[in-house]
Design a protein around this motif. Structure first.
Motif, PDB file in Angstrom:
ATOM      1  N   PHE A  25      -7.834   7.576  -3.868  1.00 31.17           N
ATOM      2  CA  PHE A  25      -7.095   7.146  -2.676  1.00 31.17           C
ATOM      3  C   PHE A  25      -8.002   6.359  -1.730  1.00 31.17           C
ATOM      4  N   ILE A  29      -7.296  -2.293   0.030  1.00 30.80           N
ATOM      5  CA  ILE A  29      -6.206  -2.820   0.852  1.00 30.80           C
ATOM      6  C   ILE A  29      -6.730  -3.269   2.214  1.00 30.80           C
ATOM      7  N   VAL A  30      -7.622  -2.475   2.815  1.00 36.37           N
ATOM      8  CA  VAL A  30      -8.197  -2.849   4.116  1.00 36.37           C
ATOM      9  C   VAL A  30      -8.993  -4.147   3.988  1.00 36.37           C
ATOM     10  N   LEU A  43       1.647   4.384  -3.108  1.00 37.80           N
ATOM     11  CA  LEU A  43       1.466   5.836  -2.947  1.00 37.80           C
ATOM     12  C   LEU A  43       2.638   6.629  -3.511  1.00 37.80           C
ATOM     13  N   TYR A  69      -8.677   2.896  -3.244  1.00 37.28           N
ATOM     14  CA  TYR A  69      -7.449   2.108  -3.146  1.00 37.28           C
ATOM     15  C   TYR A  69      -7.233   1.622  -1.711  1.00 37.28           C
ATOM     16  N   SER A  70      -7.382   2.509  -0.750  1.00 40.82           N
ATOM     17  CA  SER A  70      -7.183   2.150   0.651  1.00 40.82           C
ATOM     18  C   SER A  70      -8.252   1.168   1.119  1.00 40.82           C
ATOM     19  N   SER A  71      -9.471   1.324   0.628  1.00 47.25           N
ATOM     20  CA  SER A  71     -10.551   0.399   1.009  1.00 47.25           C
ATOM     21  C   SER A  71     -10.260  -1.001   0.503  1.00 47.25           C
ATOM     22  N   TRP A  87       0.832  -1.209   0.000  1.00 50.40           N
ATOM     23  CA  TRP A  87       0.000   0.000   0.000  1.00 50.40           C
ATOM     24  C   TRP A  87       0.863   1.255   0.000  1.00 50.40           C
ATOM     25  N   SER A 141      -2.025  -1.606  -6.109  1.00 51.81           N
ATOM     26  CA  SER A 141      -0.879  -0.721  -5.872  1.00 51.81           C
ATOM     27  C   SER A 141      -0.294  -0.206  -7.178  1.00 51.81           C
TER      28      SER A 141
END
Length: 212
Positions: A174, A181-182, A90, A177-179, A86, A150
């Motif tokens: 963002f 990964i979580v 970025l 993308y973060s969701s 992750w 990623s």
């Protein structure tokens, strides 16, 4: 749940070439890892095999680590791996490192299976089948998904910063993308649970059958 399934299906269809590429990259890593086994010296193989026999002896005797501790260690390792992917996504410079990590993950799996098979033949194959394959059925696709997400985010950053191409605003991209990964991190708990609570007993059963 249906919305998640539709999003996942659309995401995979839209980025199918990328996921094929990173899947092939990991597969090449598996082959590379298996080939490396043949490059080990006899003394290196003997040292590793001695360590494995000691480990197998402890597992067969039921002396493996506490399941809760194994789960904690496995989940911590997997989460750190996903978190690193992750973070790399970025950054612009993280793109090639993500691809290298995927390749190395495949190489580790290939080396583990290749070493067991080279030293123990079919017995090693069955041990690899119960100790390596089960959790990696879930871990490998999750790592590929995290790696793909990623790479996609990093590529979008490159387009925005260097190619000056208009794309989706940063924060919605963002957040999505973060969701992803979580969600992948949460699913990793299932793989870690299997590795901690099921795999040791499968290994113990196989070793009892093959007499190791």
């Amino acid at each position: 749940m249906q919305a998640i399934k539709r999003f996942a299906r659309f995401h995979l269809q839209e980025n199918y070439p990328l996921y094929v590429f990173i899947s092939v990259l990991m597969f090449v890593g598996v082959i590379f890892g298996a080939v490396i086994v043949n490059s080990l010296t006899l003394s290196q193989k003997q040292d590793l095999f001695t360590y494995l026999l000691r480990f197998f002896s402890e597992v067969k005797g039921g002396n493996f680590a506490n399941a809760a501790d194994m789960f904690s260690q496995s989940f911590s390792h997997n989460i750190k791996y996903i978190f690193l992917l992750w973070i790399l996504g970025l950054t612009v410079v993280g793109l090639p490192i993500v691809l290298i990590m995927i390749f190395i993950k495949g190489a580790v799996i290939g080396f583990t299976v290749g070493f067991l098979v080279s030293q123990m033949g079919w017995h090693g194959f069955f041990l690899a089948f119960v100790s390596v394959l089960p959790q990696n059925i879930l871990v490998v696709p999750l790592i590929l998904c995290a790696g793909g997400a990623s790479v996609l985010f990093s590529v979008n950053m490159i387009k925005q910063q260097f190619l000056k191409k208009k794309s989706e605003p940063f924060f919605p991209s963002f957040f999505r993308y973060s969701s992803i990964i979580v969600g992948i991190g949460l699913l990793m708990s299932v793989a870690s649970g299997f590795e901690a609570y099921v795999s040791p007993y499968l290994m113990k059963g196989i070793m009892s059958l093959i007499g190791k």
